[in-house]
Scaffold this motif. Structure first.
Motif, PDB file in Angstrom:
ATOM      1  N   GLU A 106       9.327  -3.225  -7.775  1.00 35.87           N
ATOM      2  CA  GLU A 106       8.579  -4.493  -7.806  1.00 35.87           C
ATOM      3  C   GLU A 106       6.881  -3.855  -8.207  1.00 35.87           C
ATOM      4  N   VAL A 133      17.751   3.912  -9.013  1.00 37.24           N
ATOM      5  CA  VAL A 133      17.617   3.448  -7.698  1.00 37.24           C
ATOM      6  C   VAL A 133      18.873   3.382  -6.905  1.00 37.24           C
ATOM      7  N   SER A 150      15.553  -3.023 -12.556  1.00 37.17           N
ATOM      8  CA  SER A 150      15.703  -1.636 -11.840  1.00 37.17           C
ATOM      9  C   SER A 150      16.854  -0.700 -12.693  1.00 37.17           C
ATOM     10  N   ARG A 165      12.920  -2.305   3.011  1.00 39.43           N
ATOM     11  CA  ARG A 165      13.211  -2.436   1.603  1.00 39.43           C
ATOM     12  C   ARG A 165      12.540  -1.491   0.984  1.00 39.43           C
ATOM     13  N   ASP A 168      13.217  -1.279  -3.035  1.00 35.45           N
ATOM     14  CA  ASP A 168      12.840  -2.663  -3.879  1.00 35.45           C
ATOM     15  C   ASP A 168      11.313  -3.081  -3.989  1.00 35.45           C
ATOM     16  N   GLN A 169      10.651  -2.558  -2.842  1.00 40.23           N
ATOM     17  CA  GLN A 169       9.198  -2.875  -2.719  1.00 40.23           C
ATOM     18  C   GLN A 169       8.454  -1.782  -4.072  1.00 40.23           C
ATOM     19  N   SER A 222       3.737  -4.616  -3.251  1.00 39.53           N
ATOM     20  CA  SER A 222       4.364  -5.381  -4.472  1.00 39.53           C
ATOM     21  C   SER A 222       3.688  -6.612  -4.919  1.00 39.53           C
TER      22      SER A 222
END
Length: 325
Positions: free
Chosen positions: A217, A317, A312, A210, A213-214, A81
């Motif tokens: 990002e 997600v 997001s 994660r 999330d990664q 990220s």
């Protein structure tokens, strides 16, 4: 000293190179370096490459490329990220991301990714932070069930969580094969089918690292970093990841419905223009590399429209919140 031998074969390699072409003289960030398969192919095609990886074990492969391609390869130790940090202000023409766990991580029992080998229940790509054992032994039954369902799409998540909690009340679960046996005993195993622990191990790995999330990002970082005409290629390995990438590239999927009773808002110009349809491995590659069976490549070219803020919502997600009943 010989060059380190990679146990990992990059999937959809020719398709990735095609999606990022032309490469001669281009600057490309390989956001998930691993054993350097994409980086080497990009360098051989004439590009300069910045490789990123948070796994310390990839250092020998990065050192080998730096020695072979002085001035054209540089390595950045960190999460993918952090694309903008890795670029160090340089103009970038392309980004490639290969999401998920590598073969060399799966093959090392001590990393704890595989349910086929006995090893510590770890799964940390960076070697830091909370491990899979911490989650398995520390989450409540409801939290475990929600995690396994959200990140693994496991329909037997509640039964598996209940059995895990019962087993850990006797002794802490710390071994990968031990956890795999608990799951297999709970849900059974169909002849010729996937191992019953597959989805639970996927869910734990995603949570530990994660990964969603990664991914989100990194996608928005690439949108900020790449100029008009820049190319992004993303290889995913399961439907949850692929859905996020698909919706990120197609903004009509994230804009939300408009009421037919209100004036229709003008359709904003897209930030991305698809390079081609989603690509998947052919029979020859799947026979040569079974890991390619589930791989999907999506790629697009950056337009002139300003980058969006990181958001997001609308990307599909999966949600998991600790403390949720």
């Amino acid at each position: 000293m010989g060059e380190p031998q990679s146990p990992h074969e990059s999937v959809l390699l020719a398709e990735v190179l095609g999606a990022l072409a032309p490469l001669d003289g281009a600057v490309v960030i390989d956001g998930t370096f691993g054993a350097g398969g994409y980086s080497r192919a990009l360098l051989d095609a004439g590009a300069s490459v910045v490789g990123i990886d948070r796994d310390p074990s990839v250092a020998p492969f990065a050192d080998a490329l730096a020695a072979q391609f002085p001035g054209r390869f540089r390595f950045f130790a960190g999460e993918f990220s952090a694309l903008e940090d890795a670029a160090e202000g340089a103009a970038v023409d392309g980004v490639v991301l290969d999401i998920g766990v590598s073969s060399m991580q799966l093959d090392l029992a001590e990393r704890g990714f595989s349910f086929m080998r006995s090893g510590p229940l770890d799964m940390r790509m960076s070697g830091e932070g909370e491990s899979a054992a911490d989650l398995v032994n520390g989450l409540s039954e409801a939290e475990l069930a929600n995690l396994i369902f959200a990140y693994g799409e496991e329909r037997a998540s509640r039964r598996i969580a209940k059995t895990i909690v019962a087993a850990r009340s006797e002794t802490e679960i710390s071994d990968t094969l031990e956890l795999a046996r608990i799951i297999e005993k709970t849900v059974g195993r169909k002849p010729g089918g996937p191992h019953p622990a597959t989805r639970t191990f996927q869910a734990l790995r995603i949570a530990v690292n994660r990964e969603f999330d990664q991914l989100v990002e990194a996608l928005f970082a690439a949108e900020r970093l790449l100029p008009e005409g820049g190319r992004l290629a993303v290889v995913t390995f399961h439907s949850l990841e692929d859905r996020i990438v698909k919706r990120f590239f197609d903004e009509t999927k994230t804009a939300g419905p408009q009421s037919r009773h209100l004036p229709q808002a003008a359709q904003a110009q897209p930030r991305w223009s698809p390079v081609r349809k989603a690509a998947r491995a052919g029979a020859a590659e799947m026979a040569r590399n079974p890991r390619a069976r589930s791989a999907t490549l999506r790629s697009a070219i950056r337009t002139s429209m300003a980058a969006r803020p990181v958001l997001s919502s609308g990307l599909g997600v999966p949600g998991f919140t600790r403390g949720a009943a």
